[in-house]
Design an enzyme around this catalytic site. Structure first.
Site, PDB file in Angstrom:
ATOM      1  N   ARG A  77      46.842 -97.119  52.575  1.00 44.23           N
ATOM      2  CA  ARG A  77      47.403 -97.107  53.925  1.00 44.23           C
ATOM      3  C   ARG A  77      48.355 -98.294  54.067  1.00 44.23           C
ATOM      4  O   ARG A  77      47.958 -99.441  53.890  1.00 44.23           O
ATOM      5  CB  ARG A  77      46.265 -97.211  54.953  1.00 44.23           C
ATOM      6  N   HIS A 121      53.012-101.014  63.111  1.00 40.67           N
ATOM      7  CA  HIS A 121      51.957-102.034  63.011  1.00 40.67           C
ATOM      8  C   HIS A 121      52.555-103.335  63.566  1.00 40.67           C
ATOM      9  O   HIS A 121      52.679-104.344  62.876  1.00 40.67           O
ATOM     10  CB  HIS A 121      51.499-102.152  61.561  1.00 40.67           C
ATOM     11  N   GLU A 166      46.123-100.243  66.282  1.00 33.54           N
ATOM     12  CA  GLU A 166      45.538-101.173  67.254  1.00 33.54           C
ATOM     13  C   GLU A 166      46.454-101.470  68.447  1.00 33.54           C
ATOM     14  O   GLU A 166      46.871-102.621  68.663  1.00 33.54           O
ATOM     15  CB  GLU A 166      45.145-102.488  66.562  1.00 33.54           C
ATOM     16  N   ASN A 288      39.160 -99.148  63.276  1.00 32.72           N
ATOM     17  CA  ASN A 288      39.191-100.460  62.617  1.00 32.72           C
ATOM     18  C   ASN A 288      38.036-101.254  63.203  1.00 32.72           C
ATOM     19  O   ASN A 288      37.939-101.405  64.434  1.00 32.72           O
ATOM     20  CB  ASN A 288      40.490-101.217  62.921  1.00 32.72           C
ATOM     21  N   TYR A 290      35.810-104.927  62.857  1.00 30.62           N
ATOM     22  CA  TYR A 290      35.607-106.252  62.271  1.00 30.62           C
ATOM     23  C   TYR A 290      34.326-106.929  62.753  1.00 30.62           C
ATOM     24  O   TYR A 290      33.535-107.394  61.946  1.00 30.62           O
ATOM     25  CB  TYR A 290      36.827-107.153  62.540  1.00 30.62           C
ATOM     26  N   GLU A 362      40.229 -99.639  58.790  1.00 29.15           N
ATOM     27  CA  GLU A 362      40.211-101.045  58.374  1.00 29.15           C
ATOM     28  C   GLU A 362      38.811-101.610  58.485  1.00 29.15           C
ATOM     29  O   GLU A 362      38.107-101.350  59.466  1.00 29.15           O
ATOM     30  CB  GLU A 362      41.104-101.933  59.275  1.00 29.15           C
TER      31      GLU A 362
HETATM   32  C1  FCB Z   1      43.518-106.210  62.347  1.00 30.49           C
HETATM   33  C2  FCB Z   1      44.976-105.892  62.061  1.00 30.49           C
HETATM   34  C3  FCB Z   1      45.399-106.222  60.668  1.00 30.49           C
HETATM   35  C4  FCB Z   1      44.770-107.499  60.158  1.00 30.49           C
HETATM   36  C5  FCB Z   1      43.286-107.505  60.391  1.00 30.49           C
HETATM   37  C6  FCB Z   1      42.574-108.725  59.881  1.00 30.49           C
HETATM   38  O1  FCB Z   1      43.347-106.426  63.704  1.00 30.49           O
HETATM   39  O2  FCB Z   1      45.242-104.525  62.285  1.00 30.49           O
HETATM   40  O3  FCB Z   1      46.795-106.264  60.654  1.00 30.49           O
HETATM   41  O4  FCB Z   1      45.404-108.576  60.707  1.00 30.49           O
HETATM   42  O5  FCB Z   1      43.028-107.359  61.754  1.00 30.49           O
END
Ligand code: FCB
Length: 448
Positions: A77, A121, A166, A288, A290, A362
């Protein structure tokens, strides 16, 4: 213990984005983007870093594709830089810019890797920003025109498409609090940016399909929101934040409605009509993930709230206390694999059969370790186990993309945070696979 087996056909991938890896910002006719402008301003990016060279992927893409081929991923991607294709954001196509992606796509196909393309992006053409950027409704239409151009050129080889990455981060960080390009501090007056991105998304989905592209989704960030306490004030701050970070984009796209009347009311233009376009059905939905966020009511002492080390402007209706009791990455983000499970089960509960098949577009972590990044291996192992539980519970997840293949330009913190499976020496640009690269390769082999 080896990871449990994921369903047949599950896609293993890696992700990146144009401004974070390409460099070559003024080569072959590329126009300036908001990130070129923003990162050149003193004090905006840690250490004064910019994406001028980044990982030099623009020149080294063959080496990067070879790394991915040896890694054994099914899919890569990446994002197309709008100002490379249309230097002014609209008007004449820059053939040399489009040709770069044509070559990259061919290189990937020859290596047996399916291309997955993000169209935006966050690197808005500066000219589009000068004309009002995402506060201007016209940007949604210019974005759809750009989508049609890229779709026409690449649809015969691209396996997955996502117009946006995002959109919340651009809205909140870019226009709400000014921590990202274009650096506006509009707080809730940034909400039209959300609506115009949504409209741009819907128009682009239609434009891509008209150009012959198939298999279209989005890469949207999701965050389990944990109230800091059971107090009514903390709970209502958390609920508001949850509606904004998790549902402001998902609800219009998946259900054709804004998550609250107030949010719908804050949006410009013929909102009901736009929602028809925005909710054009998708083939899949990208998450995505985290880390979770803990949310409290604003500090009664008036101390400005902080997020990722940045002070937030006063006047926001929430605060973000630290999450304690979990290991943290070198970025300071808590490592909470169960948050991925929570994100998926919450999405499934909220959206039911309106949620199409899901991809984790992600997931990843920042650690400084150059070669022996055991903590990244543990992070990925833990998150994939949590993901497997969600799949076993019946959630239709069809792939996972690690952020990122190589260390790269991490927005407002520049090169200080390293998310790659492959280490990059930013002086020599030499690539060195880390232990996590070998671990991911072996894991993918074992899954087949
Ligand atoms: C996400 C973004 C990506 C990268 C990661 C760590 O929010 O989409 O570009 O910066 O975090």
């Amino acid at each position: 213990m080896p990871l449990p087996k994921f369903p047949d056909g599950f896609l293993w991938g890696v992700s990146s984005s144009s401004y974070q890896v390409e460099g070559a910002v003024d080569e072959d006719g590329r126009g300036p983007s908001t990130w070129d402008t923003f990162s050149a301003l003193p004090g905006k990016v840690l250490g004064g870093d910019t994406g001028r060279t980044a990982t030099d992927h623009y020149h080294r893409y063959r080496e990067d594709v070879a790394l991915m081929r040896d890694l054994g991923v099914d899919v890569y991607r990446f994002s197309v830089a709008w100002p490379r294709v249309l230097p002014d954001g609209a008007g004449a196509v820059n053939k040399a810019g489009l040709d770069f992606y044509d070559r990259l796509v061919d290189e990937l196909c020859a290596a047996g890797i399916a291309p997955a393309v993000t169209l935006f992006h966050w690197d808005t053409p500066q000219k589009i920003e000068d004309d009002g950027g995402w506060l201007n409704r016209d940007t949604a239409h210019r974005f759809a025109d750009y989508a049609a151009i890229v779709g026409a050129k690449l649809h015969d080889r691209v396996r997955m498409w996502m117009p946006l990455n995002e959109p919340m981060v651009l809205t909140l960080f870019g226009y709400g609090i000014g921590a990202h390009a274009p650096g506006r501090e509009l707080l809730f007056e940034a909400l039209p940016v959300a609506h115009h991105q949504l409209l741009g998304h819907g128009l682009a989905v239609r434009a891509l399909r008209a150009a012959g592209a198939t298999n279209i989704g989005i890469a949207n960030n999701h965050v389990p929101v944990w109230p800091a306490s059971e107090s009514p004030a903390d709970r209502s701050a958390a609920t508001l934040y949850d509606r904004i970070v998790n549902d402001l984009f998902a609800a219009p796209i998946l259900t054709g409605r804004y998550p609250t009347e107030e949010l719908a009311f804050a949006m410009p233009g013929p909102v009901a009509e736009d929602l028809e376009t925005i909710s054009t059905p998708l083939d899949w939905y990208g998450v995505n993930y985290y880390a979770p966020s803990k949310v409290a009511a604003p500090d009664a002492n008036g101390t400005p709230a902080r997020i990722d080390g940045a002070s937030l402007p006063e006047g926001l209706p929430f605060d973000f206390p630290l999450i304690e009791g979990y290991p943290v990455t070198d970025y300071g983000w808590p490592v909470v694999p169960d948050g991925l499970y929570e994100t998926l089960t919450t999405l499934a509960e909220r959206y039911g059969d309106r949620l199409p098949p899901v991809y984790i577009t992600e997931g990843g972590c920042s650690y400084h370790d150059k070669e022996h990044d055991t903590r990244r291996v543990e992070f990925l192992d833990g998150h994939l186990r949590a993901l497997h539980r969600a799949v076993t519970d019946g959630i239709d997840v069809r792939g996972y993309f690690v952020w990122s293949i190589v260390d790269n330009f991490e927005w407002a913190v520049g090169y200080s945070q390293r998310f790659g499976l492959v280490h990059v020496d930013f002086d020599t640009l030499e690539r060195t696979p880390k232990d996590s690269y070998h671990w991911y390769r072996d894991m993918i082999r074992a899954q087949r």
